[in-house]
Design a protein around this motif. Structure first.
Motif, PDB file in Angstrom:
ATOM      1  N   THR A 125       0.665  -1.645   0.134  1.00 57.11           N
ATOM      2  CA  THR A 125       0.230   0.108  -0.254  1.00 57.11           C
ATOM      3  C   THR A 125       1.054   0.985  -0.235  1.00 57.11           C
ATOM      4  OG1 THR A 125      -1.561  -0.870   1.342  1.00 57.11           O
ATOM      5  CG2 THR A 125      -1.538   1.042   1.083  1.00 57.11           C
ATOM      6  N   THR A 126       2.064   0.938   0.689  1.00 53.45           N
ATOM      7  CA  THR A 126       2.744   2.070   1.059  1.00 53.45           C
ATOM      8  C   THR A 126       4.159   2.026   0.046  1.00 53.45           C
ATOM      9  OG1 THR A 126       1.720   3.002   2.795  1.00 53.45           O
ATOM     10  CG2 THR A 126       4.141   3.355   2.310  1.00 53.45           C
ATOM     11  N   GLU A 127       3.781   2.345  -0.603  1.00 48.39           N
ATOM     12  CA  GLU A 127       5.625   1.684  -1.521  1.00 48.39           C
ATOM     13  C   GLU A 127       6.628   2.037  -1.601  1.00 48.39           C
ATOM     14  OE1 GLU A 127       3.943   1.504  -5.491  1.00 48.39           O
ATOM     15  OE2 GLU A 127       2.334   0.350  -5.478  1.00 48.39           O
ATOM     16  N   LEU A 128       7.127   3.087  -1.106  1.00 51.57           N
ATOM     17  CA  LEU A 128       8.607   3.234  -0.529  1.00 51.57           C
ATOM     18  C   LEU A 128       8.145   4.270   0.631  1.00 51.57           C
ATOM     19  CD1 LEU A 128      11.679   3.842  -0.989  1.00 51.57           C
ATOM     20  CD2 LEU A 128      11.267   5.704  -2.450  1.00 51.57           C
ATOM     21  N   VAL A 129       9.328   3.768   2.097  1.00 50.55           N
ATOM     22  CA  VAL A 129       9.058   4.949   3.042  1.00 50.55           C
ATOM     23  C   VAL A 129      10.868   5.198   3.638  1.00 50.55           C
ATOM     24  CG1 VAL A 129       8.053   4.759   5.249  1.00 50.55           C
ATOM     25  CG2 VAL A 129       6.852   3.648   4.012  1.00 50.55           C
ATOM     26  N   THR A 167      12.247   6.793   6.058  1.00 50.94           N
ATOM     27  CA  THR A 167      12.747   7.611   6.820  1.00 50.94           C
ATOM     28  C   THR A 167      13.591   8.456   7.485  1.00 50.94           C
ATOM     29  OG1 THR A 167      14.193   6.255   8.273  1.00 50.94           O
ATOM     30  CG2 THR A 167      11.558   5.303   8.077  1.00 50.94           C
TER      31      THR A 167
END
Lengths: 450, 52
Positions: free
Chosen positions: A69-73, A75
């Motif tokens: 769903t979130t393809e790249l995080v 941080t």
């Protein structure tokens, strides 16, 4: 297999529920279905992982991230040294040229696609603030008339007993606006006569159209926006006429309702300049908002919509709502009219009252004046003179309408203007007899409107 | 429709008076009122002569 320090030379895949810890893996292709942790990765071919935790990586190339769903995080910090494209070429950040392109809205505020950010509106008095002459007039029929500054009542054809009232209204204005223009049916409600129309119109000076011109070759794409509502919902027309050696017109339509709406229409570029053969103070364009009109007319109606046409006779769309004139007290309300460069209508640019008034005074000014002198005979017109200076200079030599003489002696009541100029004029009252003469005149008007 | 009437102004033929509201109209082809006056003349109308 539970533990190994170096594995190489496999020609078939290792599969099944295994636990593999290795020092160096060199592979042309790695496919991982389970959780996997790398401390150093050097993949020269294709690497595919469904759950990948990466630390200590300094270089990634040709990486495809996807599947969740979130393809790249990220941080921590991230840096893209090339061009970052977000979406399907919708937003591009180019560090090399220090540009961001593709943004149309920030915090629900539309961003201009071209041009400067101040004084964007080519029209004067778009918010209907300024009404120097009067704030209301009824009985408008077959003669053009200015009620608001810069915005006039215009008509085509001959209207019989039907007439209209134009007024500056305040109650019920759309948010952020104090005023709006109302055109209301008055007189005898009757069907639109053949070849007849009523418009709200403004002519724009060529010198103010230069921002919408593309050098000597033609016009640039521009966008017109306005707020409108009416008691007779339906299809209404808007026509832009380009003046000059060969006039052209662009007619389009919009769907009016009983609630305020903001409408926008993009006017495409064309090859002829605005007012190409005219002087800088000439009228380079007109806009006509049709309030009532005979769209089926062969003279003013047109079925050529949304394109520039060579001869500006078809000012009214053939689908124009025709019930306005035949409905007693029907209303048409409009304000917030803006014409600007580009294809993105920005929020209406509210100017301070003083600035808007000063812009309008180029086209209409009030003045009072008086003079004194000694006439040597009756009916002399220049024996007692006064001077009026215009600030700012007017668009052109104005028409001067004098008020009535409020005080004085030895006058017939007639006043004349001499040596009229864009910068001012000399005026004199006609003497009724010889002798000492003085006079003072009340509110008078100089008009250089189109 | 209001019937327009005009009168020439004696001052060097630079203005014409619109008798409906006694407006002094400069004889300038860029002036919308003068354009209206020219149309009125073209329709066969004649302004009143100037005061002598």
């Amino acid at each position: 297999m539970s533990r190994a320090s170096r594995l190489s030379g496999f020609t078939t895949a290792i599969s099944g529920d295994t636990d593999l810890n290795v020092g160096i893996v060199t592979a042309k292709q790695i496919n991982i279905d389970q959780s996997f942790t790398f401390t150093n990765i050097n993949v020269t071919g294709v690497a595919t992982a469904n759950n990948l935790n990466v630390t200590g990586v300094s270089t990634l190339s040709n990486v495809v991230v996807g599947g969740a769903t979130t393809e790249l995080v990220v941080t921590g910090d991230a840096r893209v040294t090339g061009i970052l494209t977000v979406g399907t070429s919708s937003l591009t950040l180019n560090g090399d040229s220090s540009t961001i392109t593709g943004i149309t809205t920030i915090n629900n505020i539309s961003i201009a696609s071209s041009g400067t950010y101040s004084n964007r509106n080519v029209f004067d008095n778009g918010a209907m603030k300024i009404a120097q002459r009067r704030t209301s007039e009824s009985g408008l029929s077959n003669n053009a008339k200015f009620i608001f500054d810069r915005w006039s009542y215009r008509r085509s054809g001959s209207w019989g007993s039907n007439s209209f009232t134009m007024s500056q209204e305040t109650v019920g204005a759309p948010p952020e606006f104090l005023f709006y223009m109302r055109v209301q049916q008055s007189g005898t409600a009757a069907a639109v006569p053949s070849d007849t129309a009523v418009y709200v119109s403004q002519g724009v000076e060529k010198s103010n159209m230069s921002t919408l011109s593309d050098g000597t070759t033609g016009t640039k794409e521009c966008v017109i926006s306005w707020y409108a509502r009416g008691s007779r919902p339906g299809t209404y027309s808007l026509c832009v006429v380009k003046r000059g050696d060969t006039s052209e017109s662009y007619t389009t339509t919009y769907s009016l309702t009983t609630d305020w709406q903001r409408f926008t229409k993009v006017i495409p570029a064309s090859l002829k300049q605005w007012g190409d053969t005219l002087t800088s103070s000439g009228k380079a364009m007109d806009v006509y908002f049709t309030v009532a009109g005979d769209g089926s007319s062969s003279g003013i109606g047109t079925d050529t919509l949304n394109s520039w046409t060579g001869v500006p006779v078809g000012l009214v769309a053939n689908t124009q709502e025709e019930s306005f004139a035949s409905t007693s007290s029907a209303t048409f309300d409009i304000t917030g009219i803006q014409l600007e460069l580009g294809n993105q209508a920005t929020p209406f640019e509210h100017l301070p009252h003083a600035i808007e008034l000063e812009r309008c005074r180029r086209y209409c000014q009030h003045f009072t004046c008086g003079g004194s002198g000694t006439a040597t005979g009756a009916n002399q017109t220049q024996s007692a003179q006064g001077t009026v200076n215009y600030t700012p200079e007017m668009r052109d030599v104005p028409t001067i309408t004098f008020g009535t003489i409020t005080s004085g002696t030895n006058n017939t009541g007639n006043i004349s203007a001499f040596v009229p100029r864009k910068t001012g004029h000399v005026c004199g009252a006609q003497a009724s007899s010889s002798g000492r003469q003085f006079w003072a005149v009340g509110l008078s008007t100089a008009s250089a409107e189109f | 429709m209001e019937q327009l009437n005009y009168k020439l102004c004696p001052e060097q033929n630079k203005t014409v008076i619109r008798l409906n509201d006694y407006a002094s109209i400069p004889m300038n082809e860029l002036n919308r009122d003068y354009q209206e006056y020219l149309e009125w003349v073209a329709e066969g109308n004649t302004p009143e002569p100037a005061d002598s």
